[in-house]
Design an enzyme around this catalytic site. Structure first.
Site, PDB file in Angstrom:
ATOM      1  N   CYS A  72       0.858  -1.192   0.000  1.00  0.00           N
ATOM      2  CA  CYS A  72       0.000   0.000   0.000  1.00  0.00           C
ATOM      3  C   CYS A  72       0.892   1.239   0.000  1.00  0.00           C
ATOM      4  O   CYS A  72       2.097   1.145   0.251  1.00  0.00           O
ATOM      5  CB  CYS A  72      -0.949   0.020   1.198  1.00  0.00           C
ATOM      6  SG  CYS A  72      -0.130   0.262   2.786  1.00  0.00           S
ATOM      7  N   ASP A  81       5.402  12.504 -26.875  1.00  0.00           N
ATOM      8  CA  ASP A  81       4.660  13.122 -25.780  1.00  0.00           C
ATOM      9  C   ASP A  81       4.824  12.357 -24.471  1.00  0.00           C
ATOM     10  O   ASP A  81       4.460  12.865 -23.410  1.00  0.00           O
ATOM     11  CB  ASP A  81       3.157  13.192 -26.119  1.00  0.00           C
ATOM     12  CG  ASP A  81       2.880  13.959 -27.395  1.00  0.00           C
ATOM     13  OD1 ASP A  81       3.546  14.985 -27.615  1.00  0.00           O
ATOM     14  OD2 ASP A  81       2.012  13.537 -28.168  1.00  0.00           O
ATOM     15  N   ASP A 113      -0.739  18.779 -27.107  1.00  0.00           N
ATOM     16  CA  ASP A 113       0.135  18.584 -28.261  1.00  0.00           C
ATOM     17  C   ASP A 113      -0.678  18.941 -29.505  1.00  0.00           C
ATOM     18  O   ASP A 113      -1.906  18.790 -29.509  1.00  0.00           O
ATOM     19  CB  ASP A 113       0.596  17.129 -28.325  1.00  0.00           C
ATOM     20  CG  ASP A 113       1.470  16.861 -29.532  1.00  0.00           C
ATOM     21  OD1 ASP A 113       2.463  17.571 -29.707  1.00  0.00           O
ATOM     22  OD2 ASP A 113       1.131  15.945 -30.309  1.00  0.00           O
TER      23      ASP A 113
END
Length: 720
Positions: A3, A612, A410
């Site tokens: 966790c 990207d 973009d």
């Protein structure tokens, strides 16, 4: 680590050590990045600190880094899947016996003992991980959701055991503990599966680079493994092949698809002296190039490193429930203890009476509602998003998205369609637009250039019959020369016209006007005169402008980022309704632009190409278009499957609605405890005679869970 709090505990242990300057433990990648003074502490001592915290660690090297990470992720997914299936085997019959048959008023012999037998393996075999997490938190003087689960289920379990053996009239809650632990483990399994996807982005990038390279040695072409290429090797690349490394062309011409680097859909004409990048694709024409960058120095390797670092720097978000539980759990335990002591020693009540009050406090404070508050809202929210074609990869993404301040888009394939189209034809003299298109398409029929594809596609749509072109000759970076019916034609840019002494003074103004509109213009001419112009452009998506308007209404500032020149970029931005433009930005600098904006607020990056990916990873939220590369999609936190930019504001709205539901759920989960705990402790007993038994406390706890789930389901009715 199982966790986010595990990562926090390890981080605290490492960061507090003498000689450690900075430490960052990333739960998603299962990696720790530590900056330390070698004269004070070393690698072995750092690993020892991790082990002292109750976990394990091993050093990563460049050769095994990603392999170890991927293997660990697979192991984690398998572990939680096995835990879930194991729990389900016991929890399902416990649910039927303890709840379904109870509702139907059907009693079976030895019901309590059967339920205890079913709940015990779940409580202590599968549930051990929560006990371990709670102990680790206690060791570090804090509390978390593991603490709530461990304390709550233990209280219900051991009280049930007490009643089975010593108080046959008392109730039992074995099925509650079994079902709760099973549901929590199921959530862990789903989280592990989603977390495992983070490695897919880097895996996809690694697979892009070709495994073999054709190296020229002693005038012979020899195939060797790509990782054996050395600097200054001369490499031969044939049409359709990927480049193994970065370099400079020494012989030949071609058009190279650099979309994985630049994001631009139109291949770039290359010739001797031009730089080429590894993993880009040679569209047509064989050429030779000299290797200049290999291994970790290649552009692709740097992109992989940028993604890995950007992902590693993302600190785990401390969920609201964990923040509350840090104070809630110790307080509840103290209240339960005080309740027992007051009733037993101050009031003088019987031992069983005092125990019942103390257990009632713990049972009513069971973390069911608090544990369900976030996942149920997330499940409904992400389910609603999926139904609308918006894939959200986790609660963290929803939590961050509702606080975004900036969104960077973009250009190519995101704001624009990513497919060049003929946008206009200008005819001069007696020549018609149809004739211009017919001649141009007939010439381009033999070309593989994307601009040629746009012209041929336009001619096909107009049902124009094409002629046969002879003496076809391509002039790289300039255009095409060909003959039709013994007439010689030139189709290309100003450089082609100048090379063939064709005067262009009279069309310069019209050409510049179209270029100012973001269009690429080709000139069609004979040796004697210019016949016309054909403009090709990558048009913006139909929904781009409306999407920007919606985002502005939501109070977000929108930016466009591109490698295009300022003139073209501004033209596209104006069409799309964007005020802020980041033009002439190289792929590696996109990440830097994201970092700059992050100093002023949370940033989302919207893109679809491999170029990207680093920016998508660096951004607080990466939003990938569904039509983009697998890398962009895997790197993104949110994926828009319909390729509709209007889904960007919809995703933001969904995140805000979901987070509002989570906050409402937390309120209801806590308000039940605020009201119920004093009742359970018997605070009002002497004045009202009210006594909240553990059975009623469990009912109140269940009611709080039902109200939380119902409130989450209301989210389905909301309009995005």
């Amino acid at each position: 680590m199982h966790c986010a709090s595990c990562a926090s505990l390890i981080n605290k242990s490492l960061a507090g050590a003498a000689g450690v300057k900075a430490a960052n433990v990333n739960y998603a990648t299962a990696k720790a990045s530590v900056e330390y003074d070698e004269e004070i502490i070393d690698e072995n001592k750092l690993i020892g600190l991790v082990k002292q915290s109750g976990y394990g660690a091993e050093p990563l090297t460049g050769d095994n880094s990603f392999e170890l990470q991927f293997a660990a992720q697979k192991k984690e997914i398998k572990k939680y899947r096995n835990d879930f299936l194991f729990s389900l085997i016991f929890a399902l019959p416990a649910f039927i016996i303890g709840m379904v048959l109870m509702w139907l008023n059907i009693k079976i012999p030895y019901e309590g003992y059967i339920l205890m037998a079913l709940a015990t393996p779940v409580q202590f075999i599968v549930g051990w991980q929560f006990y371990r997490g709670a102990l680790m938190a206690l060791k570090n003087k804090t509390a978390n959701m593991d603490s709530l689960i461990a304390v709550g289920t233990s209280a219900a379990y051991f009280f049930s055991v007490y009643n089975i053996f010593f108080n046959s009239e008392g109730g039992q809650y074995f099925e509650t503990t079994a079902i709760l632990i099973t549901l929590v483990v199921m959530g862990k399994m789903l989280e592990a599966i989603a977390k495992g996807k983070t490695g897919d982005a880097i895996r996809a990038l690694i697979n892009l680079s070709p495994k073999l390279a054709t190296v020229l040695k002693n005038n012979q072409a020899i195939k060797i493994p790509a990782d054996q290429v050395v600097v200054n090797d001369i490499i031969l690349v044939k049409p359709g092949e990927s480049l193994p490394v970065d370099g400079i062309i020494t012989k030949g011409h071609s058009a190279i698809d650099e979309s994985m680097i630049t994001g631009e859909s139109i291949p770039v004409e290359k010739g001797p002296g031009d730089q080429v990048v590894g993993a880009t694709i040679n569209k047509h024409g064989a050429f030779e190039f000299k290797a200049t960058k290999i291994g970790a120095d290649t552009t692709l390797a740097k992109i992989i490193k940028l993604i890995d670092e950007a992902q590693g720097k993302k600190a785990p978000i401390q969920r609201f429930a964990d923040k509350v539980s840090a104070y809630f759990v110790p307080i509840v335990i103290i209240i339960a203890l005080i309740t027992f002591l007051v009733w037993k020693f101050l009031v003088g009540a019987e031992l069983s009476f005092a125990i019942i009050y103390a257990v009632a406090v713990l049972v009513i404070a069971c973390p069911c509602a608090l544990g369900l508050a976030t996942p149920t809202a997330i499940m409904v929210g992400t389910g609603k998003g999926a139904g609308s074609g918006i894939l959200i990869k986790g609660a963290d993404s929803l939590e961050i998205a509702q606080r975004l301040k900036y969104i960077i888009f973009d250009k190519t394939g995101t704001i624009t369609k990513g497919q060049p189209e003929v946008t206009g034809i200008v005819a001069f003299g007696q020549t018609t637009e149809k004739e211009i298109l017919q001649i141009a398409a007939s010439i381009e029929k033999q070309s593989e250039h994307p601009l040629a594809e746009a012209i041929i596609k336009k001619a096909g749509a107009e049902k124009i019959v094409l002629d046969e072109a002879q003496h076809f000759q391509a002039s790289p970076g300039r255009g095409i020369l060909a003959e039709i019916n013994s007439n010689k034609y030139f189709l290309g840019n100003l450089k082609l016209m100048a090379d063939n002494n064709i005067h262009t003074e009279e069309i310069i103004k019209q050409l510049e006007t179209k270029e100012n509109q973001g269009q690429t213009v080709m000139i069609l001419a004979t040796a004697a005169k210019i016949l016309g112009l054909i403009a090709v452009a990558d048009n913006i998506r139909p929904t781009s402008k409306k999407a920007m308007s919606e985002l502005n209404k939501l109070g977000l500032k929108t930016y466009m980022i591109t490698g295009d020149n300022q003139r073209t970029a501004k033209a596209i931005a104006t069409q799309a309704g964007l005020k802020h433009v980041l033009a002439e930005v190289l792929p590696e600098n996109k990440l830097e632009q994201v970092k700059k904006l992050q100093t002023a607020g949370l940033v989302a990056m919207v893109g679809d190409g491999i170029n990207d990916a680093p920016a998508l990873a660096q951004a607080d939220i990466g939003i990938a278009m569904g039509s983009g590369t697998d890398v962009a999609m895997e790197t993104g936190n949110i994926v828009l499957m319909k390729n509709d930019l209007l889904d960007v504001p919809r995703a933001i709205k969904l995140s805000r609605l979901t987070m509002n539901k989570i906050k409402q759920n937390m309120f209801w989960a806590l308000i039940y405890n605020i009201i119920g705990i004093p009742l359970a402790a018997g605070v009002f007993y002497h004045w009202t005679g009210w006594q909240l038994s553990p059975v009623i406390a469990a009912g109140a706890m269940a009611l709080s869970s039902v109200s939380v789930v119902t409130n989450s389901l209301i989210l389905k009715t909301k309009k995005l």
